[in-house]
Design an enzyme around this catalytic site. Structure first.
Site, PDB file in Angstrom:
ATOM      1  N   TYR A  33       1.785  11.428  10.185  1.00  0.00           N
ATOM      2  CA  TYR A  33       1.449  11.678   8.585  1.00  0.00           C
ATOM      3  C   TYR A  33       0.904  10.750   7.842  1.00  0.00           C
ATOM      4  CZ  TYR A  33       3.822   7.081   7.644  1.00  0.00           C
ATOM      5  OH  TYR A  33       4.209   5.511   7.350  1.00  0.00           O
ATOM      6  N   LYS A 146      -0.813   6.286  12.766  1.00  0.00           N
ATOM      7  CA  LYS A 146       0.320   6.542  11.677  1.00  0.00           C
ATOM      8  C   LYS A 146       1.162   7.456  12.023  1.00  0.00           C
ATOM      9  CE  LYS A 146       0.475   6.557   6.562  1.00  0.00           C
ATOM     10  NZ  LYS A 146       1.225   5.430   6.467  1.00  0.00           N
ATOM     11  N   GLU A 178       1.537  -7.408  10.448  1.00  0.00           N
ATOM     12  CA  GLU A 178       1.772  -6.612   8.997  1.00  0.00           C
ATOM     13  C   GLU A 178       3.168  -6.562   8.608  1.00  0.00           C
ATOM     14  OE1 GLU A 178       0.458  -2.538   9.349  1.00  0.00           O
ATOM     15  OE2 GLU A 178       1.432  -2.210  11.299  1.00  0.00           O
ATOM     16  N   LEU A 202      -1.749  -0.976  11.495  1.00  0.00           N
ATOM     17  CA  LEU A 202      -2.216   0.195  11.052  1.00  0.00           C
ATOM     18  C   LEU A 202      -3.605  -0.135  10.202  1.00  0.00           C
ATOM     19  CD1 LEU A 202      -1.530   3.282  10.596  1.00  0.00           C
ATOM     20  CD2 LEU A 202      -1.019   2.382   8.194  1.00  0.00           C
TER      21      LEU A 202
HETATM   22  C1  PLP Z   1       2.979  -0.034   8.818  1.00  0.00           C
HETATM   23  C2  PLP Z   1       2.126   0.083   7.579  1.00  0.00           C
HETATM   24  N1  PLP Z   1       1.144  -0.716   7.513  1.00  0.00           N
HETATM   25  C3  PLP Z   1       0.069  -0.737   6.377  1.00  0.00           C
HETATM   26  C4  PLP Z   1       0.146   0.318   5.333  1.00  0.00           C
HETATM   27  C5  PLP Z   1      -0.633   0.409   4.302  1.00  0.00           C
HETATM   28  O1  PLP Z   1      -1.562   1.657   4.604  1.00  0.00           O
HETATM   29  P1  PLP Z   1      -2.243   2.286   3.311  1.00  0.00           P
HETATM   30  O2  PLP Z   1      -2.813   1.205   2.499  1.00  0.00           O
HETATM   31  O3  PLP Z   1      -3.127   3.220   4.091  1.00  0.00           O
HETATM   32  O4  PLP Z   1      -0.999   3.040   2.573  1.00  0.00           O
HETATM   33  C6  PLP Z   1       1.171   1.300   5.737  1.00  0.00           C
HETATM   34  C7  PLP Z   1       1.600   2.325   4.639  1.00  0.00           C
HETATM   35  O5  PLP Z   1       2.513   2.826   4.559  1.00  0.00           O
HETATM   36  C8  PLP Z   1       2.522   1.327   6.710  1.00  0.00           C
HETATM   37  O6  PLP Z   1       3.243   2.103   6.800  1.00  0.00           O
END
Ligand code: PLP
Length: 279
Positions: A33, A146, A178, A202
């Protein structure tokens, strides 16, 4: 106007969309997603999100059902029709419907691709600090994908909510990786420290943009594993994501951290991110 969804090439009211019971996304979480931010009716960093979607899709051996340029056009058209000026686009791609079985059929798969727009409050000029709740990182080793398999994140975030915290922070054998739905950063000796992306982190799009902004702001960066003890002693901590932008961290498991106020480096990065958005 009803909320619209684009699903496998058709646009309809969200309430009328149907997913097959044997959709592999539903039965196996066999899908990926994206969440894209909409500011002032425009999709922010859409290309970066679609590049990550392609990487996530390849990571689960799923071929994208259409070229990125065509998908971007369809997304832009639905976003314009939605009339939402401040919001987010949720996109989900699964391996689609097939008789239940762990082994998937050879390509071509009957993908389920859908996206729809949701309104969000415009970003706050000075967001409040957030409280983090520490959770042992029990997720799989492929967090760079993701994936829609988010149960560990869901449980972590619920554990955080249960104690009045805003976000769960994952700690993997003493290393801060994270958060449940955001990337984690600390400022140590004036340097921005964040765990490298990969098995446990991620590649956040907001993270990527912040790291790109650092050189022009004269902020040194170190992408390295960060021990929990170091984070707790850091001058500043913040978290970042598409929907949050940047939030400074005020508490870690109920303890005040980073002096209990938004630090100077966090503030500068937040301002630079806002300028990038509005510019
Ligand atoms: C586990 C995780 N880490 C980091 C992020 C941050 O990613 P982004 O900056 O692309 O929203 C998300 C965003 O949903 C996430 O689910």
């Amino acid at each position: 106007m009803p909320q619209l969804i684009w699903i496998n090439g058709r646009v309809m009211p969200l309430a009328e969309a149907k997913i097959g019971v044997e959709d592999r996304g539903f039965q196996f979480a066999d899908g990926v997603y994206e969440v894209v931010r909409i500011y002032d009716s425009k999709l922010f960093a859409l290309d970066e999100h679609l590049e990550r979607l392609a990487r996530s899709s390849a990571g689960i051996l799923l071929t994208m059902p259409m070229a990125a340029a065509k998908l971007a056009g369809e997304i832009a058209a639905l976003t314009a029709r939605s009339g939402v000026a401040e919001g987010m686009l949720y996109l989900q791609l699964t391996r689609g419907v097939s008789p239940r079985g762990h082994v998937f059929a050879p390509e071509p798969h009957q993908h389920t691709l859908l996206f729809y727009v949701m309104p969000l409050d415009p970003p706050a000029a000075a967001p409040p600090g957030v409280k983090l709740h520490r959770v042992e990182d029990d997720r799989w080793q492929r967090c760079c994908i993701k994936s829609i398999a988010l149960l560990p994140n869901v449980l972590a975030k619920n554990a955080a909510a249960a104690v009045g915290a805003d976000e769960a922070v994952f700690v993997d054998h003493g290393v801060v990786t994270e958060c449940a739905a955001s990337n984690f950063f600390a400022v140590i000796g004036g340097k921005l420290v964040t765990h490298p992306v990969g098995a446990k982190v991620l590649p956040g799009i907001t993270r990527q943009i912040l790291l790109e902004l650092c050189p022009s702001l004269g902020i040194p960066v170190s992408e390295r594993p960060l021990r929990e003890s170091e984070a707790l002693a850091a001058e500043e901590m913040f978290i970042a994501s598409t929907t949050r932008e940047i939030n400074w961290v005020s508490h870690w498991d109920g303890r005040v951290v980073g002096g209990g106020s938004c630090g100077a480096v966090t503030r500068r990065l937040h301002q630079a991110l806002r300028e990038r958005v509005t510019g």
